[in-house]
Design an enzyme around this catalytic site. Structure first.
Site, PDB file in Angstrom:
ATOM      1  N   ARG A  45       0.612  -1.050   0.038  1.00 59.36           N
ATOM      2  CA  ARG A  45      -0.037   0.395  -0.015  1.00 59.36           C
ATOM      3  C   ARG A  45       0.900   1.393   0.192  1.00 59.36           C
ATOM      4  NH1 ARG A  45      -1.902   2.039   4.406  1.00 59.36           N
ATOM      5  NH2 ARG A  45      -1.320   0.863   5.485  1.00 59.36           N
ATOM      6  N   TYR A  99     -12.209  16.011 -18.489  1.00 55.80           N
ATOM      7  CA  TYR A  99     -13.273  14.787 -18.381  1.00 55.80           C
ATOM      8  C   TYR A  99     -14.566  14.952 -18.069  1.00 55.80           C
ATOM      9  CZ  TYR A  99     -14.095  10.181 -16.775  1.00 55.80           C
ATOM     10  OH  TYR A  99     -15.084   8.969 -16.892  1.00 55.80           O
ATOM     11  N   ASP A 171      -4.084  16.636 -17.241  1.00 59.68           N
ATOM     12  CA  ASP A 171      -4.219  15.479 -17.098  1.00 59.68           C
ATOM     13  C   ASP A 171      -3.721  15.304 -18.678  1.00 59.68           C
ATOM     14  OD1 ASP A 171      -5.716  13.583 -18.619  1.00 59.68           O
ATOM     15  OD2 ASP A 171      -7.629  13.778 -17.113  1.00 59.68           O
ATOM     16  N   LYS A 196      -6.019   3.642 -21.141  1.00 60.27           N
ATOM     17  CA  LYS A 196      -6.475   4.501 -22.349  1.00 60.27           C
ATOM     18  C   LYS A 196      -4.983   4.262 -23.068  1.00 60.27           C
ATOM     19  CE  LYS A 196     -10.313   6.085 -20.333  1.00 60.27           C
ATOM     20  NZ  LYS A 196     -11.117   5.784 -19.487  1.00 60.27           N
TER      21      LYS A 196
HETATM   22  N1  PLP Z   1      -9.081  11.646 -18.014  1.00 56.13           N
HETATM   23  C1  PLP Z   1      -9.505  11.387 -18.853  1.00 56.13           C
HETATM   24  C2  PLP Z   1      -9.425  12.594 -19.683  1.00 56.13           C
HETATM   25  C3  PLP Z   1     -10.653  10.242 -19.326  1.00 56.13           C
HETATM   26  O1  PLP Z   1     -10.584  10.362 -20.706  1.00 56.13           O
HETATM   27  C4  PLP Z   1     -10.946   9.453 -18.204  1.00 56.13           C
HETATM   28  C5  PLP Z   1     -11.671   8.533 -18.567  1.00 56.13           C
HETATM   29  O2  PLP Z   1     -12.263   8.331 -18.953  1.00 56.13           O
HETATM   30  C6  PLP Z   1     -10.113   9.656 -16.679  1.00 56.13           C
HETATM   31  C7  PLP Z   1      -9.610  10.802 -16.326  1.00 56.13           C
HETATM   32  C8  PLP Z   1     -10.088   8.833 -15.578  1.00 56.13           C
HETATM   33  O3  PLP Z   1     -10.109   7.331 -16.119  1.00 56.13           O
HETATM   34  P1  PLP Z   1     -10.137   6.078 -15.363  1.00 56.13           P
HETATM   35  O4  PLP Z   1     -11.667   5.891 -15.952  1.00 56.13           O
HETATM   36  O5  PLP Z   1      -9.337   5.277 -15.563  1.00 56.13           O
HETATM   37  O6  PLP Z   1     -10.448   6.546 -13.683  1.00 56.13           O
END
Ligand code: PLP
Length: 386
Positions: A45, A99, A171, A196
């Site tokens: 952890r 997102y 991000d 992704k």
């Molecule tokens: N950031 C972006 C740009 C995303 O498209 C997504 C999910 O679609 C996330 C973060 C969140 O990712 P996760 O589904 O792995 O938690």
């Protein structure tokens, strides 16, 4: 070791000589390790066991960062990064569209936690300055937005953050570090949904935060307390996916550009959004900042919602599914998937019509994708206004 991305993706983080002469770094499934004299506790952890460390070293190298910490999802990466920076009463500036999950975290949960959120245009420095308060501690932006693939003034936002002592968090899921390394233009913390493009095979959930050793230690501390860590088996799968990141992203980008050009020239398509097209409002900026334009595009058929639904049913190669960045092409309408939680008015204000289609380009043959669109669009009406 070469600093070239393609070589780093394969070799960074790998111990040489190889452990037990194994060319592939093993999965250390153990949760706990013997304490060395004067050493600390290595515990699963705490994200400091061998397979976790190996993956973290690889990811830090790929983002050009001192350190990385891996998490159990992209949302765990984002929420933990923000929790490491913001206390109750602090404010964060959010630049541009983000997102839906992150938007929900910042629009709803943040209020309960006690964070203030100011959403501004990613291209309007006057709005950034107007949002500043003595409580503002951080700035958040996405390097490419979903689904209209806009690229905000990322360099300006990083400079603004530095000038005002804010921690800048970005991000970088859409471009991946293959195309863009935000630390190189001054971002403090870089987050990814590794679910992704980093993994690229639509078969695991994970996240990562990169930054200076000091900042990542703070993120790791929060992660240790909140518990959203990555297990070694998933860490192994992600490291395997990363080895082909460079060639996957290159192939996806070539396919996406070919498809975007084809769609732009098709009489049954009203508009195409792809930063690699000269017609995209952020084309010049993307060309300056990025090493390619990525796998994501969006478009609107001339025949409106009914034509969009017909198209989704007629396409044979892509799966009609949300998510992105995998080797298989995926197609979806954001209005019923990624942006379904927004009201119709919010979507309209963000330029996301019900007939907008998002396409995550895979690594299939470009000619096959184009042939599939050709058959699926056959018989569609040309728009009156073209
Ligand atoms: N950031 C972006 C740009 C995303 O498209 C997504 C999910 O679609 C996330 C973060 C969140 O990712 P996760 O589904 O792995 O938690």
């Amino acid at each position: 070791m070469s600093e070239r991305f393609e070589t780093l993706a394969v070799h960074a983080g790998e111990p040489r000589p190889a452990r037990d002469r194994s060319v592939v770094f093993p999965i250390y499934q153990g949760t706990v390790y013997e304490i060395e004299p004067g050493g600390g506790v290595d515990y699963i952890r705490y994200s400091n066991t061998p397979t976790q460390n190996y993956l973290q070293d690889k990811l830090a190298a790929l983002e050009g960062a001192e350190a990385a910490v891996v998490t159990s999802s992209g949302m765990a990466a984002i929420s933990t990064a923000l929790a490491s920076v913001l206390a109750a009463g602090d404010r964060i500036i959010v630049a541009g569209n983000i997102y839906g999950g992150t938007h929900a975290l910042l629009a709803e949960e943040a209020r309960r936690i006690g964070w203030g959120v100011d959403i501004v245009d990613a291209d309007d420095p006057a709005a950034w300055a107007a949002a500043l308060t003595p409580e503002t501690k951080a700035l958040y932006v996405e390097s490419i937005t979903n689904p209209l693939v806009r690229v905000g003034d990322l360099a300006g936002l990083a400079r603004f953050s530095r000038e005002h002592g804010l921690t800048s968090v970005i991000d970088n899921t859409f471009p991946t570090p293959m195309l863009f390394q935000p630390h190189s233009i001054g971002y403090d913390l870089v987050c990814h949904s590794a679910t992704k493009g980093l993994n690229g095979h639509s078969d695991l959930v994970a996240g990562v935060v990169t930054g200076s050793a000091e900042r990542i230690e703070r993120v790791r501390h929060h992660l240790m307390l909140t518990g959203g860590v990555l297990d070694p088996h998933t860490a192994f799968l992600l490291s395997r996916g990363l080895k082909t990141l460079a060639i996957r992203v290159k192939a996806q980008g070539e396919n996406a550009l070919a498809l975007a050009r084809f769609l732009e020239g098709h009489e049954a398509i009203a508009e195409v959004h792809y930063p690699g097209l000269e017609s995209h409002p952020d084309h010049t900026r993307a060309a300056e900042l990025f090493r390619g334009f990525g796998s994501m595009l969006a478009f609107r058929p001339a025949g409106g919602l009914e034509a969009a639904e017909r198209l989704l049913k007629s396409l044979e190669i892509p799966y009609a599914a949300a998510s992105l960045g995998g080797v298989e092409s995926l197609v979806t309408r954001p209005a019923i998937s990624s942006h379904a939680k927004m009201t119709a008015e919010e979507r309209a204000a963000a330029g996301i019509g019900d007939d907008l289609i998002r396409f995550s380009t895979g690594i299939e043959a470009a000619d096959d994708l184009i042939a599939d669109f050709t058959q699926a669009l056959a018989g569609e009406e040309a728009p009156m206004d073209r």
